[in-house]
Design a protein around this motif. Structure first.
Motif, PDB file in Angstrom:
ATOM      1  N   PRO A  24       2.071  13.831  -3.807  1.00 30.21           N
ATOM      2  CA  PRO A  24       0.637  13.742  -4.135  1.00 30.21           C
ATOM      3  C   PRO A  24       0.400  13.121  -5.506  1.00 30.21           C
ATOM      4  CG  PRO A  24       1.153  15.890  -3.199  1.00 30.21           C
ATOM      5  CD  PRO A  24       2.477  15.190  -3.405  1.00 30.21           C
ATOM      6  N   ALA A  25       1.330  13.295  -6.441  1.00 26.28           N
ATOM      7  CA  ALA A  25       1.138  12.737  -7.786  1.00 26.28           C
ATOM      8  C   ALA A  25       1.106  11.213  -7.779  1.00 26.28           C
ATOM      9  CB  ALA A  25       2.260  13.225  -8.708  1.00 26.28           C
ATOM     10  N   GLN A  26       1.686  10.624  -6.744  1.00 30.71           N
ATOM     11  CA  GLN A  26       1.706   9.162  -6.676  1.00 30.71           C
ATOM     12  C   GLN A  26       0.405   8.584  -6.107  1.00 30.71           C
ATOM     13  OE1 GLN A  26       5.397   9.283  -4.246  1.00 30.71           O
ATOM     14  NE2 GLN A  26       6.172   7.726  -5.648  1.00 30.71           N
ATOM     15  N   VAL A  27      -0.447   9.455  -5.588  1.00 34.99           N
ATOM     16  CA  VAL A  27      -1.641   8.958  -4.887  1.00 34.99           C
ATOM     17  C   VAL A  27      -2.925   9.583  -5.416  1.00 34.99           C
ATOM     18  CG1 VAL A  27      -0.459   8.231  -2.800  1.00 34.99           C
ATOM     19  CG2 VAL A  27      -1.183  10.609  -3.002  1.00 34.99           C
ATOM     20  N   THR A  28      -2.960   9.900  -6.690  1.00 39.89           N
ATOM     21  CA  THR A  28      -4.221  10.326  -7.288  1.00 39.89           C
ATOM     22  C   THR A  28      -5.163   9.126  -7.291  1.00 39.89           C
ATOM     23  OG1 THR A  28      -3.519   9.680  -9.493  1.00 39.89           O
ATOM     24  CG2 THR A  28      -3.005  11.959  -8.793  1.00 39.89           C
ATOM     25  N   PRO A  29      -6.475   9.354  -7.358  1.00 42.41           N
ATOM     26  CA  PRO A  29      -7.397   8.208  -7.413  1.00 42.41           C
ATOM     27  C   PRO A  29      -7.061   7.242  -8.546  1.00 42.41           C
ATOM     28  CG  PRO A  29      -8.600  10.192  -6.873  1.00 42.41           C
ATOM     29  CD  PRO A  29      -7.187  10.627  -7.171  1.00 42.41           C
ATOM     30  N   ALA A  30      -6.646   7.761  -9.693  1.00 46.06           N
ATOM     31  CA  ALA A  30      -6.291   6.871 -10.820  1.00 46.06           C
ATOM     32  C   ALA A  30      -5.049   6.049 -10.487  1.00 46.06           C
ATOM     33  CB  ALA A  30      -6.057   7.701 -12.081  1.00 46.06           C
ATOM     34  N   ALA A  31      -4.062   6.700  -9.879  1.00 48.71           N
ATOM     35  CA  ALA A  31      -2.833   5.979  -9.528  1.00 48.71           C
ATOM     36  C   ALA A  31      -3.121   4.906  -8.482  1.00 48.71           C
ATOM     37  CB  ALA A  31      -1.787   6.969  -9.009  1.00 48.71           C
ATOM     38  N   LEU A  32      -3.986   5.225  -7.531  1.00 48.36           N
ATOM     39  CA  LEU A  32      -4.314   4.248  -6.488  1.00 48.36           C
ATOM     40  C   LEU A  32      -5.062   3.059  -7.077  1.00 48.36           C
ATOM     41  CD1 LEU A  32      -5.374   6.737  -3.663  1.00 48.36           C
ATOM     42  CD2 LEU A  32      -3.272   5.364  -3.754  1.00 48.36           C
ATOM     43  N   ALA A  33      -5.968   3.327  -8.006  1.00 46.57           N
ATOM     44  CA  ALA A  33      -6.723   2.230  -8.630  1.00 46.57           C
ATOM     45  C   ALA A  33      -5.785   1.301  -9.395  1.00 46.57           C
ATOM     46  CB  ALA A  33      -7.788   2.801  -9.567  1.00 46.57           C
ATOM     47  N   GLU A  34      -4.803   1.873 -10.070  1.00 46.06           N
ATOM     48  CA  GLU A  34      -3.843   1.045 -10.814  1.00 46.06           C
ATOM     49  C   GLU A  34      -2.963   0.255  -9.850  1.00 46.06           C
ATOM     50  OE1 GLU A  34      -0.556  -0.303 -13.111  1.00 46.06           O
ATOM     51  OE2 GLU A  34      -0.313   1.181 -11.528  1.00 46.06           O
ATOM     52  N   LEU A  35      -2.557   0.919  -8.773  1.00 42.52           N
ATOM     53  CA  LEU A  35      -1.717   0.251  -7.773  1.00 42.52           C
ATOM     54  C   LEU A  35      -2.435  -0.964  -7.179  1.00 42.52           C
ATOM     55  CD1 LEU A  35       0.910   0.361  -6.056  1.00 42.52           C
ATOM     56  CD2 LEU A  35      -0.398   1.735  -4.408  1.00 42.52           C
ATOM     57  N   ALA A  36      -3.729  -0.825  -6.996  1.00 44.43           N
ATOM     58  CA  ALA A  36      -4.502  -1.892  -6.352  1.00 44.43           C
ATOM     59  C   ALA A  36      -4.593  -3.149  -7.211  1.00 44.43           C
ATOM     60  CB  ALA A  36      -5.899  -1.380  -6.014  1.00 44.43           C
ATOM     61  N   THR A  37      -4.142  -3.095  -8.461  1.00 45.70           N
ATOM     62  CA  THR A  37      -4.159  -4.307  -9.287  1.00 45.70           C
ATOM     63  C   THR A  37      -3.059  -5.282  -8.884  1.00 45.70           C
ATOM     64  OG1 THR A  37      -2.756  -3.331 -11.015  1.00 45.70           O
ATOM     65  CG2 THR A  37      -5.156  -3.061 -11.250  1.00 45.70           C
ATOM     66  N   TYR A  38      -2.035  -4.801  -8.144  1.00 46.41           N
ATOM     67  CA  TYR A  38      -0.976  -5.731  -7.736  1.00 46.41           C
ATOM     68  C   TYR A  38      -0.502  -5.519  -6.300  1.00 46.41           C
ATOM     69  CZ  TYR A  38       1.973  -1.718  -8.847  1.00 46.41           C
ATOM     70  OH  TYR A  38       2.517  -0.464  -8.887  1.00 46.41           O
ATOM     71  N   ALA A  39      -0.916  -4.426  -5.673  1.00 45.33           N
ATOM     72  CA  ALA A  39      -0.483  -4.162  -4.293  1.00 45.33           C
ATOM     73  C   ALA A  39      -1.705  -4.035  -3.394  1.00 45.33           C
ATOM     74  CB  ALA A  39       0.372  -2.902  -4.236  1.00 45.33           C
TER      75      ALA A  39
END
Ligand code: G3P
Ligand code: CA
Length: 359
Positions: free
Chosen positions: A248-263
């Protein structure tokens, strides 16, 4: 090769394609199979390691069967040989998926290594040239659960990435529909550390086959997000990228927003989408799908398997772990939760679940 693929895609396959993802995103969006109605996307059926519920995994036979059963994508996990050729294996240690242990000529290659912090004893792809690896034959990983698949033991080679892309090309023509490929880089930092990086030959193969375009029927996955960044920035991959997650720590809203910058997507272990209750029965969906969609990311959970051993307690047919249970219903539950695709060992069940869900 590139022109041939391009013509095929343009001519026969793109008419109904719908692009999912964030409007105006700097990263490419996933192309989905043709929609039933304009503007509607259709979840993907992804043949996990091929149709690995029916054939030894990561063989051309398993991939071909997956496509013939209705998979939209076939999934090779990638590792390197000693001479830096990418081949499909789930691990670089190959004693559970090939007959290497019974080959006297390779007895001296058995060794112990630490790979990503874990000790393994066996035989490793990076100690074999491609020519040597090609003398081995695949065997069923789960012979007790999948006894029916053991009849194919000893028949199939370990395929190269290029052979898989050639198969994809042939199947697209023969089945007259788009078949995608979604390679996963396995142990990328380990392979970098021994001078056999996976990224350079992967990027080269996609380019060589005309498949490094935002709308190519390809996405690349990794459990290592630094590897995905590297593929996007240093190796200039233009295809969608998916981050494989288990916590779950990998998919917090903040983590997802950061991920979306390159994935472009996530591949979560399926319990992150619908966890099981303490008694092993299927629980209720989390907010993960909605959170990921809000960040512009698609969601492809894994791994859906038909045997009771892998099913929630309330979807099992009996106490026989190898018997098939209510896998169709399990997959429908995930489709109802809004996932954009399913990694499944049983693509026929995935395709049927999608049909029933969408009816
Ligand atoms: O890539 C999705 C899924 O395949 C990840 O798990 O261990 O089967 O490669 P694994
Ligand atoms: Ca995988």
């Amino acid at each position: 090769m590139a022109d041939r693929r391009q013509i095929l895609r343009m001519g026969a396959l793109t008419a109904g394609a719908v692009i999912a993802g964030q409007a105006g995103s700097a990263v490419p969006a996933f192309a989905t199979p043709p929609a039933r109605t304009p503007g509607q996307t259709r979840p993907l059926v992804i043949g996990h390691r091929g149709a690995s519920g029916y054939r030894p995994e990561h063989t051309l036979a398993a991939y071909e069967l997956a496509a013939r059963m209705g998979a939209d994508y076939i999934e090779p996990d990638l590792v390197s040989t000693k001479d830096h050729v990418l081949v499909a294996r789930h691990e670089n240690e190959i004693s559970t998926t090939t007959d290497v242990a019974s080959r006297p000529e390779f007895a001296g290659r058995q060794t112990t290594k630490i790979v990503d912090g874990v000790s393994f004893t066996g035989w490793f792809t990076e100690d074999f040239t491609l020519a040597e690896l090609k003398t081995l034959r695949a065997v069923e990983r789960l012979p007790k659960l999948r006894q029916h698949s053991t009849v194919f033991n000893g028949l199939f080679e370990v395929p190269t990435l290029q052979e898989i892309l050639d198969l994809q090309d042939r199947l697209c023509r023969e089945l007259r529909r788009e078949i995608g490929v979604c390679p996963e880089t396995k142990h990328p930092l380990y392979f970098q550390s021994i001078g056999l990086d996976l990224e350079t030959p992967l990027a080269a193969a996609l380019r060589h086959n005309g498949l490094n375009k935002p709308n190519s029927p390809v996405f690349v996955q990794s459990f290592d997000n630094s590897n995905l960044r590297d593929l996007r920035t240093r190796h200039k991959l233009r295809v969608p990228l998916a981050y494989l997650v288990q916590s779950p720590a990998q998919v917090t809203p903040a983590a997802l927003a950061e991920l979306a910058t390159y994935a472009n997507g996530i591949g979560p272990v399926k319990d992150l989408v619908i966890p099981r209750k303490a008694d092993g029965t299927l629980g209720t969906a989390t907010s993960l799908v909605a959170d990921a969609h809000a960040a512009g990311l698609v969601v492809y959970p894994w791994t859906f398997r038909a045997e009771n051993q892998f099913l929630p307690a309330d979807y099992r047919s009996s106490s026989d772990t190898a018997a098939h249970g209510r896998a169709i219903d399990e997959q429908i539950a995930y489709l109802k939760a809004g996932v954009d695709g399913l990694f499944t060992d049983n693509p026929d069940i995935g395709a049927l679940a999608r049909t029933l869900w969408s009816a």
